[in-house]
Scaffold this motif. Structure first.
Motif, PDB file in Angstrom:
ATOM      1  N   SER A  62      45.899 -74.704   8.252  1.00 40.69           N
ATOM      2  CA  SER A  62      46.734 -74.091   9.283  1.00 40.69           C
ATOM      3  C   SER A  62      46.639 -72.571   9.301  1.00 40.69           C
ATOM      4  CB  SER A  62      48.199 -74.512   9.107  1.00 40.69           C
ATOM      5  OG  SER A  62      48.727 -74.064   7.864  1.00 40.69           O
ATOM      6  N   LEU A  63      46.415 -71.928   8.131  1.00 40.42           N
ATOM      7  CA  LEU A  63      46.317 -70.464   8.114  1.00 40.42           C
ATOM      8  C   LEU A  63      45.063 -69.967   8.825  1.00 40.42           C
ATOM      9  CD1 LEU A  63      47.415 -67.737   7.295  1.00 40.42           C
ATOM     10  CD2 LEU A  63      46.307 -67.998   5.075  1.00 40.42           C
ATOM     11  N   PRO A  64      43.844 -70.455   8.492  1.00 40.94           N
ATOM     12  CA  PRO A  64      42.676 -70.006   9.257  1.00 40.94           C
ATOM     13  C   PRO A  64      42.759 -70.375  10.739  1.00 40.94           C
ATOM     14  CG  PRO A  64      42.084 -71.786   7.749  1.00 40.94           C
ATOM     15  CD  PRO A  64      43.445 -71.336   7.373  1.00 40.94           C
ATOM     16  N   VAL A  65      43.361 -71.536  11.050  1.00 38.39           N
ATOM     17  CA  VAL A  65      43.537 -71.912  12.457  1.00 38.39           C
ATOM     18  C   VAL A  65      44.445 -70.903  13.151  1.00 38.39           C
ATOM     19  CG1 VAL A  65      44.572 -73.617  14.009  1.00 38.39           C
ATOM     20  CG2 VAL A  65      43.107 -74.373  12.141  1.00 38.39           C
ATOM     21  N   PHE A  66      45.513 -70.514  12.476  1.00 36.94           N
ATOM     22  CA  PHE A  66      46.434 -69.527  13.042  1.00 36.94           C
ATOM     23  C   PHE A  66      45.733 -68.202  13.327  1.00 36.94           C
ATOM     24  CE2 PHE A  66      49.137 -65.840  12.110  1.00 36.94           C
ATOM     25  CZ  PHE A  66      50.060 -65.949  13.148  1.00 36.94           C
ATOM     26  N   LEU A  67      44.933 -67.718  12.361  1.00 34.35           N
ATOM     27  CA  LEU A  67      44.256 -66.429  12.534  1.00 34.35           C
ATOM     28  C   LEU A  67      43.247 -66.465  13.673  1.00 34.35           C
ATOM     29  CD1 LEU A  67      43.681 -65.474   8.788  1.00 34.35           C
ATOM     30  CD2 LEU A  67      45.363 -64.504  10.355  1.00 34.35           C
ATOM     31  N   VAL A  68      42.443 -67.537  13.729  1.00 40.68           N
ATOM     32  CA  VAL A  68      41.423 -67.642  14.772  1.00 40.68           C
ATOM     33  C   VAL A  68      42.065 -67.754  16.151  1.00 40.68           C
ATOM     34  CG1 VAL A  68      39.555 -69.068  15.704  1.00 40.68           C
ATOM     35  CG2 VAL A  68      39.684 -68.628  13.239  1.00 40.68           C
ATOM     36  N   THR A  69      43.063 -68.616  16.275  1.00 41.52           N
ATOM     37  CA  THR A  69      43.702 -68.801  17.584  1.00 41.52           C
ATOM     38  C   THR A  69      44.496 -67.562  17.996  1.00 41.52           C
ATOM     39  OG1 THR A  69      45.545 -69.934  16.465  1.00 41.52           O
ATOM     40  CG2 THR A  69      43.818 -71.311  17.437  1.00 41.52           C
ATOM     41  N   TYR A  70      45.001 -66.814  17.025  1.00 41.25           N
ATOM     42  CA  TYR A  70      45.684 -65.558  17.356  1.00 41.25           C
ATOM     43  C   TYR A  70      44.734 -64.578  18.033  1.00 41.25           C
ATOM     44  CZ  TYR A  70      47.780 -60.960  16.759  1.00 41.25           C
ATOM     45  OH  TYR A  70      48.247 -59.689  16.981  1.00 41.25           O
ATOM     46  N   VAL A  71      43.537 -64.464  17.463  1.00 46.91           N
ATOM     47  CA  VAL A  71      42.545 -63.539  18.021  1.00 46.91           C
ATOM     48  C   VAL A  71      42.183 -63.934  19.449  1.00 46.91           C
ATOM     49  CG1 VAL A  71      40.152 -62.732  17.838  1.00 46.91           C
ATOM     50  CG2 VAL A  71      41.590 -62.871  15.792  1.00 46.91           C
ATOM     51  N   TYR A  72      42.045 -65.240  19.700  1.00 44.18           N
ATOM     52  CA  TYR A  72      41.622 -65.711  21.017  1.00 44.18           C
ATOM     53  C   TYR A  72      42.786 -66.043  21.945  1.00 44.18           C
ATOM     54  CZ  TYR A  72      36.875 -65.870  19.289  1.00 44.18           C
ATOM     55  OH  TYR A  72      35.641 -65.519  18.778  1.00 44.18           O
ATOM     56  N   SER A  73      43.969 -65.547  21.622  1.00 46.83           N
ATOM     57  CA  SER A  73      45.113 -65.754  22.513  1.00 46.83           C
ATOM     58  C   SER A  73      45.942 -64.474  22.618  1.00 46.83           C
ATOM     59  CB  SER A  73      45.973 -66.939  22.039  1.00 46.83           C
ATOM     60  OG  SER A  73      46.416 -66.745  20.709  1.00 46.83           O
ATOM     61  N   PRO A  96      51.022 -55.872  38.212  1.00 47.91           N
ATOM     62  CA  PRO A  96      51.381 -57.186  38.774  1.00 47.91           C
ATOM     63  C   PRO A  96      51.626 -58.264  37.717  1.00 47.91           C
ATOM     64  CG  PRO A  96      49.533 -56.228  39.958  1.00 47.91           C
ATOM     65  CD  PRO A  96      49.752 -55.388  38.736  1.00 47.91           C
ATOM     66  N   LYS A  97      51.145 -58.042  36.499  1.00 45.31           N
ATOM     67  CA  LYS A  97      51.317 -59.028  35.434  1.00 45.31           C
ATOM     68  C   LYS A  97      52.636 -58.857  34.684  1.00 45.31           C
ATOM     69  CE  LYS A  97      46.304 -59.199  34.619  1.00 45.31           C
ATOM     70  NZ  LYS A  97      45.224 -58.985  33.625  1.00 45.31           N
ATOM     71  N   PHE A  98      53.311 -57.714  34.896  1.00 46.59           N
ATOM     72  CA  PHE A  98      54.563 -57.453  34.194  1.00 46.59           C
ATOM     73  C   PHE A  98      55.620 -58.483  34.578  1.00 46.59           C
ATOM     74  CE2 PHE A  98      53.760 -52.588  33.731  1.00 46.59           C
ATOM     75  CZ  PHE A  98      52.788 -52.862  32.804  1.00 46.59           C
ATOM     76  N   ILE A  99      56.411 -58.877  33.592  1.00 44.76           N
ATOM     77  CA  ILE A  99      57.502 -59.830  33.836  1.00 44.76           C
ATOM     78  C   ILE A  99      58.848 -59.138  33.608  1.00 44.76           C
ATOM     79  CG2 ILE A  99      58.498 -62.044  33.166  1.00 44.76           C
ATOM     80  CD1 ILE A  99      55.675 -62.844  32.197  1.00 44.76           C
ATOM     81  N   PHE A 133      53.560 -61.806  25.058  1.00 43.61           N
ATOM     82  CA  PHE A 133      53.747 -63.174  24.562  1.00 43.61           C
ATOM     83  C   PHE A 133      53.685 -64.178  25.714  1.00 43.61           C
ATOM     84  CE2 PHE A 133      56.607 -66.728  23.528  1.00 43.61           C
ATOM     85  CZ  PHE A 133      56.037 -67.176  22.345  1.00 43.61           C
ATOM     86  N   LEU A 134      54.405 -63.908  26.783  1.00 45.01           N
ATOM     87  CA  LEU A 134      54.454 -64.833  27.915  1.00 45.01           C
ATOM     88  C   LEU A 134      53.127 -64.883  28.669  1.00 45.01           C
ATOM     89  CD1 LEU A 134      58.025 -63.999  29.278  1.00 45.01           C
ATOM     90  CD2 LEU A 134      57.317 -66.012  27.983  1.00 45.01           C
ATOM     91  N   ILE A 135      52.463 -63.735  28.783  1.00 45.82           N
ATOM     92  CA  ILE A 135      51.153 -63.706  29.441  1.00 45.82           C
ATOM     93  C   ILE A 135      50.147 -64.536  28.652  1.00 45.82           C
ATOM     94  CG2 ILE A 135      49.188 -62.206  30.000  1.00 45.82           C
ATOM     95  CD1 ILE A 135      51.250 -60.028  30.690  1.00 45.82           C
ATOM     96  N   SER A 136      50.225 -64.437  27.325  1.00 43.04           N
ATOM     97  CA  SER A 136      49.318 -65.217  26.486  1.00 43.04           C
ATOM     98  C   SER A 136      49.558 -66.713  26.665  1.00 43.04           C
ATOM     99  CB  SER A 136      49.488 -64.828  25.020  1.00 43.04           C
ATOM    100  OG  SER A 136      48.618 -65.556  24.200  1.00 43.04           O
ATOM    101  N   LEU A 137      50.842 -67.118  26.701  1.00 40.71           N
ATOM    102  CA  LEU A 137      51.168 -68.532  26.897  1.00 40.71           C
ATOM    103  C   LEU A 137      50.656 -69.035  28.241  1.00 40.71           C
ATOM    104  CD1 LEU A 137      54.852 -68.732  25.558  1.00 40.71           C
ATOM    105  CD2 LEU A 137      52.756 -69.452  24.397  1.00 40.71           C
ATOM    106  N   LYS A 138      50.706 -68.174  29.238  1.00 43.52           N
ATOM    107  CA  LYS A 138      50.293 -68.560  30.588  1.00 43.52           C
ATOM    108  C   LYS A 138      48.784 -68.587  30.740  1.00 43.52           C
ATOM    109  CE  LYS A 138      50.822 -67.152  35.432  1.00 43.52           C
ATOM    110  NZ  LYS A 138      51.439 -66.150  36.341  1.00 43.52           N
ATOM    111  N   THR A 139      48.104 -67.681  30.043  1.00 40.17           N
ATOM    112  CA  THR A 139      46.664 -67.490  30.261  1.00 40.17           C
ATOM    113  C   THR A 139      45.796 -68.194  29.232  1.00 40.17           C
ATOM    114  OG1 THR A 139      47.245 -65.299  31.121  1.00 40.17           O
ATOM    115  CG2 THR A 139      44.911 -65.746  30.713  1.00 40.17           C
ATOM    116  N   TYR A 164      49.417 -71.794  22.113  1.00 42.39           N
ATOM    117  CA  TYR A 164      50.327 -72.848  21.677  1.00 42.39           C
ATOM    118  C   TYR A 164      49.907 -73.387  20.300  1.00 42.39           C
ATOM    119  CZ  TYR A 164      52.124 -72.817  26.447  1.00 42.39           C
ATOM    120  OH  TYR A 164      52.685 -72.434  27.628  1.00 42.39           O
ATOM    121  N   LEU A 165      48.597 -73.513  20.102  1.00 49.96           N
ATOM    122  CA  LEU A 165      48.087 -73.948  18.807  1.00 49.96           C
ATOM    123  C   LEU A 165      48.364 -72.889  17.752  1.00 49.96           C
ATOM    124  CD1 LEU A 165      46.569 -75.993  17.091  1.00 49.96           C
ATOM    125  CD2 LEU A 165      44.414 -74.968  17.852  1.00 49.96           C
ATOM    126  N   CYS A 166      48.287 -71.628  18.138  1.00 49.32           N
ATOM    127  CA  CYS A 166      48.579 -70.520  17.227  1.00 49.32           C
ATOM    128  C   CYS A 166      50.024 -70.608  16.741  1.00 49.32           C
ATOM    129  CB  CYS A 166      48.327 -69.188  17.934  1.00 49.32           C
ATOM    130  SG  CYS A 166      48.716 -67.735  16.937  1.00 49.32           S
TER     131      CYS A 166
END
Length: 214
Positions: free
Chosen positions: A11-22, A39-42, A60-66, A71-73
């Protein structure tokens, strides 16, 4: 339980990798032009002077949307933290086992990894320092359950992992790490991390001794 710990280890390496790509990619909005980022501001006011002034909640919200990987992170990060606590609550673990499970984590690398990412994303936060201090308190407190040989062995493993991961994930940016190099900064932080644990270790030992005498 056995499979749960295998998942926990990944879970730790998965967290780090997915963090970078999210979340890290989402933070790149700080480099965009005002026309593209506004236009992306909430929750961030539209009249901010720079895109780098975007609120963390918006990133945080932009990452969840895009980026679905965000979510895996979140899931992997939560599992990494909560699984040992759950096992401890169920009394399936001893405090020494929890110490062994947490003490090898390369906290100095994680500190510099997130701190450097904040730097290149033009953001500032006390979160890496807070995480480092919390880790020192938790691991240092649990270290009272281990002998000195185990203590220094686990800190040595964490330091080696820190250097290995840093060579892969953190550039040797001399402007950021001045007046030293990346590796020197990693070793210094690893030493501070170990010394901090020692301070907490002796404080907890002292409290335990006083309670027993009382």
């Amino acid at each position: 339980m056995k499979y749960g710990w295998w998942i926990w280890g990944f879970s730790l390496p998965v967290f780090l990798v997915t963090y970078v790509y999210s979340f890290f990619l989402a933070s790149k909005i700080a480099y965009e032009s005002q026309t593209d980022c506004r236009p992306k501001f909430i929750f961030t006011p539209k009249d901010v002077e720079y895109c780098s002034d975007i609120y963390p909640i918006d990133v945080f919200l932009i990452s969840l949307k895009t980026y679905p990987l965000s979510y895996l992170c979140i899931a992997s990060g939560m599992f990494f933290i909560l699984h040992p606590l759950y096992q401890l609550y169920k009394k399936k673990l001893s405090y020494k086992t929890v110490y062994l499970a947490l003490s090898w984590i390369p906290v100095p690398f994680l500190f510099h990894f997130f701190e450097y990412n904040q730097y290149i994303s033009m953001r500032s936060s006390a979160s890496p320092v807070i995480v480092l201090c919390v880790a020192i308190i938790i691991v240092g407190g649990l270290s009272t359950q281990a002998n000195w040989k185990t203590f220094f062995l686990m800190n040595g493993i964490a330091a080696v992992l820190t250097l290995c991961l840093a060579s892969l994930a953190v550039p040797n940016d001399l402007h950021w790490f001045k007046p030293v190099t990346r590796n020197v900064a990693m070793v210094f932080t690893a030493i501070v991390y170990t010394l901090g644990q020692l301070v907490v270790h002796f404080l907890v030992r002292g409290v335990i001794t006083l309670v027993k005498r009382g």
